[in-house]
Write a protein that holds these residues in place. Structure first.
Motif, PDB file in Angstrom:
ATOM      1  N   THR A  34      37.762  43.829  27.637  1.00  0.00           N
ATOM      2  CA  THR A  34      37.537  42.481  27.114  1.00  0.00           C
ATOM      3  C   THR A  34      38.142  41.475  28.077  1.00  0.00           C
ATOM      4  O   THR A  34      39.345  41.511  28.365  1.00  0.00           O
ATOM      5  CB  THR A  34      38.174  42.321  25.716  1.00  0.00           C
ATOM      6  OG1 THR A  34      37.599  43.302  24.845  1.00  0.00           O
ATOM      7  CG2 THR A  34      37.914  40.928  25.158  1.00  0.00           C
ATOM      8  N   ALA A  35      37.304  40.594  28.596  1.00  0.00           N
ATOM      9  CA  ALA A  35      37.749  39.580  29.551  1.00  0.00           C
ATOM     10  C   ALA A  35      38.575  38.504  28.858  1.00  0.00           C
ATOM     11  O   ALA A  35      38.528  38.348  27.627  1.00  0.00           O
ATOM     12  CB  ALA A  35      36.541  38.947  30.228  1.00  0.00           C
ATOM     13  N   SER A  36      39.296  37.749  29.658  1.00  0.00           N
ATOM     14  CA  SER A  36      40.056  36.620  29.124  1.00  0.00           C
ATOM     15  C   SER A  36      39.109  35.649  28.428  1.00  0.00           C
ATOM     16  O   SER A  36      37.981  35.432  28.887  1.00  0.00           O
ATOM     17  CB  SER A  36      40.788  35.890  30.250  1.00  0.00           C
ATOM     18  OG  SER A  36      41.753  36.725  30.820  1.00  0.00           O
ATOM     19  N   GLU A  49      35.141  56.312  41.390  1.00  0.00           N
ATOM     20  CA  GLU A  49      35.225  56.757  39.995  1.00  0.00           C
ATOM     21  C   GLU A  49      36.407  56.142  39.253  1.00  0.00           C
ATOM     22  O   GLU A  49      36.464  56.178  38.041  1.00  0.00           O
ATOM     23  CB  GLU A  49      35.286  58.279  39.916  1.00  0.00           C
ATOM     24  CG  GLU A  49      36.540  58.868  40.534  1.00  0.00           C
ATOM     25  CD  GLU A  49      36.559  60.379  40.510  1.00  0.00           C
ATOM     26  OE1 GLU A  49      37.643  60.945  40.328  1.00  0.00           O
ATOM     27  OE2 GLU A  49      35.488  60.981  40.691  1.00  0.00           O
ATOM     28  N   SER A  50      37.346  55.552  39.996  1.00  0.00           N
ATOM     29  CA  SER A  50      38.513  54.945  39.357  1.00  0.00           C
ATOM     30  C   SER A  50      38.671  53.456  39.668  1.00  0.00           C
ATOM     31  O   SER A  50      39.700  52.873  39.343  1.00  0.00           O
ATOM     32  CB  SER A  50      39.781  55.691  39.786  1.00  0.00           C
ATOM     33  OG  SER A  50      39.960  55.559  41.186  1.00  0.00           O
ATOM     34  N   ARG A  51      37.631  52.840  40.263  1.00  0.00           N
ATOM     35  CA  ARG A  51      37.792  51.441  40.674  1.00  0.00           C
ATOM     36  C   ARG A  51      36.471  50.679  40.577  1.00  0.00           C
ATOM     37  O   ARG A  51      35.499  51.008  41.247  1.00  0.00           O
ATOM     38  CB  ARG A  51      38.305  51.397  42.108  1.00  0.00           C
ATOM     39  CG  ARG A  51      38.570  50.002  42.638  1.00  0.00           C
ATOM     40  CD  ARG A  51      39.067  50.082  44.083  1.00  0.00           C
ATOM     41  NE  ARG A  51      39.154  48.785  44.682  1.00  0.00           N
ATOM     42  CZ  ARG A  51      40.252  48.030  44.711  1.00  0.00           C
ATOM     43  NH1 ARG A  51      41.365  48.469  44.170  1.00  0.00           N
ATOM     44  NH2 ARG A  51      40.239  46.852  45.301  1.00  0.00           N
ATOM     45  N   VAL A  52      36.490  49.640  39.749  1.00  0.00           N
ATOM     46  CA  VAL A  52      35.395  48.682  39.647  1.00  0.00           C
ATOM     47  C   VAL A  52      36.009  47.298  39.793  1.00  0.00           C
ATOM     48  O   VAL A  52      36.986  46.975  39.125  1.00  0.00           O
ATOM     49  CB  VAL A  52      34.654  48.801  38.293  1.00  0.00           C
ATOM     50  CG1 VAL A  52      33.641  47.678  38.120  1.00  0.00           C
ATOM     51  CG2 VAL A  52      33.971  50.155  38.173  1.00  0.00           C
ATOM     52  N   VAL A  53      35.456  46.493  40.687  1.00  0.00           N
ATOM     53  CA  VAL A  53      35.940  45.125  40.848  1.00  0.00           C
ATOM     54  C   VAL A  53      35.016  44.215  40.046  1.00  0.00           C
ATOM     55  O   VAL A  53      33.804  44.214  40.248  1.00  0.00           O
ATOM     56  CB  VAL A  53      35.987  44.702  42.328  1.00  0.00           C
ATOM     57  CG1 VAL A  53      36.401  43.247  42.451  1.00  0.00           C
ATOM     58  CG2 VAL A  53      36.946  45.593  43.099  1.00  0.00           C
ATOM     59  N   ALA A  54      35.614  43.464  39.136  1.00  0.00           N
ATOM     60  CA  ALA A  54      34.874  42.529  38.292  1.00  0.00           C
ATOM     61  C   ALA A  54      35.239  41.109  38.718  1.00  0.00           C
ATOM     62  O   ALA A  54      36.417  40.749  38.732  1.00  0.00           O
ATOM     63  CB  ALA A  54      35.213  42.745  36.820  1.00  0.00           C
ATOM     64  N   VAL A  55      34.221  40.335  39.067  1.00  0.00           N
ATOM     65  CA  VAL A  55      34.432  38.948  39.466  1.00  0.00           C
ATOM     66  C   VAL A  55      34.020  38.064  38.296  1.00  0.00           C
ATOM     67  O   VAL A  55      32.871  38.100  37.845  1.00  0.00           O
ATOM     68  CB  VAL A  55      33.609  38.585  40.720  1.00  0.00           C
ATOM     69  CG1 VAL A  55      33.840  37.126  41.110  1.00  0.00           C
ATOM     70  CG2 VAL A  55      33.963  39.515  41.876  1.00  0.00           C
ATOM     71  N   PHE A  56      34.952  37.295  37.801  1.00  0.00           N
ATOM     72  CA  PHE A  56      34.714  36.343  36.718  1.00  0.00           C
ATOM     73  C   PHE A  56      34.779  34.938  37.293  1.00  0.00           C
ATOM     74  O   PHE A  56      35.201  34.745  38.431  1.00  0.00           O
ATOM     75  CB  PHE A  56      35.761  36.523  35.605  1.00  0.00           C
ATOM     76  CG  PHE A  56      35.709  37.864  34.936  1.00  0.00           C
ATOM     77  CD1 PHE A  56      34.889  38.077  33.840  1.00  0.00           C
ATOM     78  CD2 PHE A  56      36.463  38.926  35.417  1.00  0.00           C
ATOM     79  CE1 PHE A  56      34.822  39.319  33.227  1.00  0.00           C
ATOM     80  CE2 PHE A  56      36.407  40.172  34.817  1.00  0.00           C
ATOM     81  CZ  PHE A  56      35.583  40.371  33.722  1.00  0.00           C
ATOM     82  N   ASP A  57      34.406  33.949  36.520  1.00  0.00           N
ATOM     83  CA  ASP A  57      34.450  32.579  37.030  1.00  0.00           C
ATOM     84  C   ASP A  57      35.864  32.024  37.102  1.00  0.00           C
ATOM     85  O   ASP A  57      36.099  31.021  37.765  1.00  0.00           O
ATOM     86  CB  ASP A  57      33.538  31.655  36.216  1.00  0.00           C
ATOM     87  CG  ASP A  57      33.911  31.569  34.753  1.00  0.00           C
ATOM     88  OD1 ASP A  57      34.671  32.432  34.247  1.00  0.00           O
ATOM     89  OD2 ASP A  57      33.438  30.631  34.084  1.00  0.00           O
ATOM     90  N   THR A  58      36.843  32.690  36.484  1.00  0.00           N
ATOM     91  CA  THR A  58      38.220  32.198  36.499  1.00  0.00           C
ATOM     92  C   THR A  58      39.220  33.168  37.128  1.00  0.00           C
ATOM     93  O   THR A  58      40.364  32.804  37.367  1.00  0.00           O
ATOM     94  CB  THR A  58      38.699  31.865  35.074  1.00  0.00           C
ATOM     95  OG1 THR A  58      38.565  33.042  34.267  1.00  0.00           O
ATOM     96  CG2 THR A  58      37.896  30.722  34.475  1.00  0.00           C
ATOM     97  N   GLY A  78      42.712  27.487  38.184  1.00  0.00           N
ATOM     98  CA  GLY A  78      42.003  26.223  38.045  1.00  0.00           C
ATOM     99  C   GLY A  78      41.047  25.923  39.182  1.00  0.00           C
ATOM    100  O   GLY A  78      40.279  24.972  39.120  1.00  0.00           O
ATOM    101  N   ALA A  79      41.088  26.708  40.249  1.00  0.00           N
ATOM    102  CA  ALA A  79      40.152  26.527  41.364  1.00  0.00           C
ATOM    103  C   ALA A  79      38.767  27.017  40.943  1.00  0.00           C
ATOM    104  O   ALA A  79      38.630  27.841  40.047  1.00  0.00           O
ATOM    105  CB  ALA A  79      40.633  27.298  42.589  1.00  0.00           C
ATOM    106  N   THR A  80      37.740  26.518  41.621  1.00  0.00           N
ATOM    107  CA  THR A  80      36.367  26.902  41.341  1.00  0.00           C
ATOM    108  C   THR A  80      35.903  27.909  42.381  1.00  0.00           C
ATOM    109  O   THR A  80      35.991  27.645  43.582  1.00  0.00           O
ATOM    110  CB  THR A  80      35.438  25.668  41.374  1.00  0.00           C
ATOM    111  OG1 THR A  80      35.934  24.695  40.449  1.00  0.00           O
ATOM    112  CG2 THR A  80      34.014  26.042  41.012  1.00  0.00           C
ATOM    113  N   LEU A  81      35.405  29.042  41.915  1.00  0.00           N
ATOM    114  CA  LEU A  81      34.916  30.071  42.826  1.00  0.00           C
ATOM    115  C   LEU A  81      33.607  29.618  43.443  1.00  0.00           C
ATOM    116  O   LEU A  81      32.658  29.274  42.755  1.00  0.00           O
ATOM    117  CB  LEU A  81      34.715  31.390  42.075  1.00  0.00           C
ATOM    118  CG  LEU A  81      34.170  32.551  42.907  1.00  0.00           C
ATOM    119  CD1 LEU A  81      35.196  32.984  43.958  1.00  0.00           C
ATOM    120  CD2 LEU A  81      33.804  33.718  42.001  1.00  0.00           C
TER     121      LEU A  81
END
Length: 188
Positions: A34-36, A49-58, A78-81
């Motif tokens: 569950t994301a922030s 098998e042990s690593r997934v990188v998830a990029v969110f907007d924050t 607070g920066a914008t990706l």
């Protein structure tokens, strides 16, 4: 045989996001991260098998798909990706911080390595050894330590993408050409 899927849902007036990890050999639901609250998933990069990188907007997070736990995280504060190039050993982010773009490089645990001004850059591409900033009529090459290796600024059109194949290629408009670092550049 495994895959991840991100879902978005509005709950109580807030955006909510979950990342589900599933196996094609099972009918049961796998673990879910569950994301922030208020964060939107932009991309997933399954690296092992042990690593997934998830990029969110924050923020960006390293997730363990076996347990859906967060093992590393870097908040954008607070920066914008603008652009992200996640990697197994290092990651590069182009962030708009207080009205100006910055290149931020991170190690495999998402600990900051360098932060440098990126002026007019609008995109990034990274390999294991270098970060390429896409600028209006130029490509700038940096190490993950934030040191500039070289600049090539003789393009007649806006660079769209850099691709590391057997040679380094740059795509501009409808053209692809070999990107040759200047003679006095550090080789990357």
């Amino acid at each position: 045989r495994q895959f991840a899927a991100g879902t978005l849902a509005a709950r109580q007036g807030q955006l909510g996001c979950k990342v589900y990890f599933m196996s094609t050999s099972s009918n049961s639901e796998g673990p879910a991260y569950t994301a922030s609250q208020g964060s939107m998933l932009l991309s997933l990069d399954w690296q092992s098998e042990s690593r997934v990188v998830a990029v969110f907007d924050t923020y960006i997070a390293v997730l363990d798909p076996r347990t859906a736990t967060e093992t590393a995280r870097y908040d954008f504060g607070g920066a914008t990706l603008q652009s992200a190039a996640p990697g197994q050993r290092q990651t590069a982010l182009l962030l708009n911080i207080r009205g100006g773009n910055s290149l931020v490089t991170l190690d495999n645990d998402l600990t900051p390595l360098a932060e440098i001004p990126a002026r007019q850059a609008y995109g990034i591409k990274a390999t294991d050894t270098a970060v390429y900033l896409l600028c209006p009529n130029a490509v700038e090459c940096y190490g993950f330590d934030g040191v500039q290796n070289w600049v090539q600024d003789n393009f007649s059109a806006r660079p769209i993408q850099v691709l590391k194949a057997s040679e380094l290629l740059v795509f501009t408009g409808s053209r692809a050409e070999v990107l040759t670092p200047p003679d006095n550049a550090n080789n990357t």
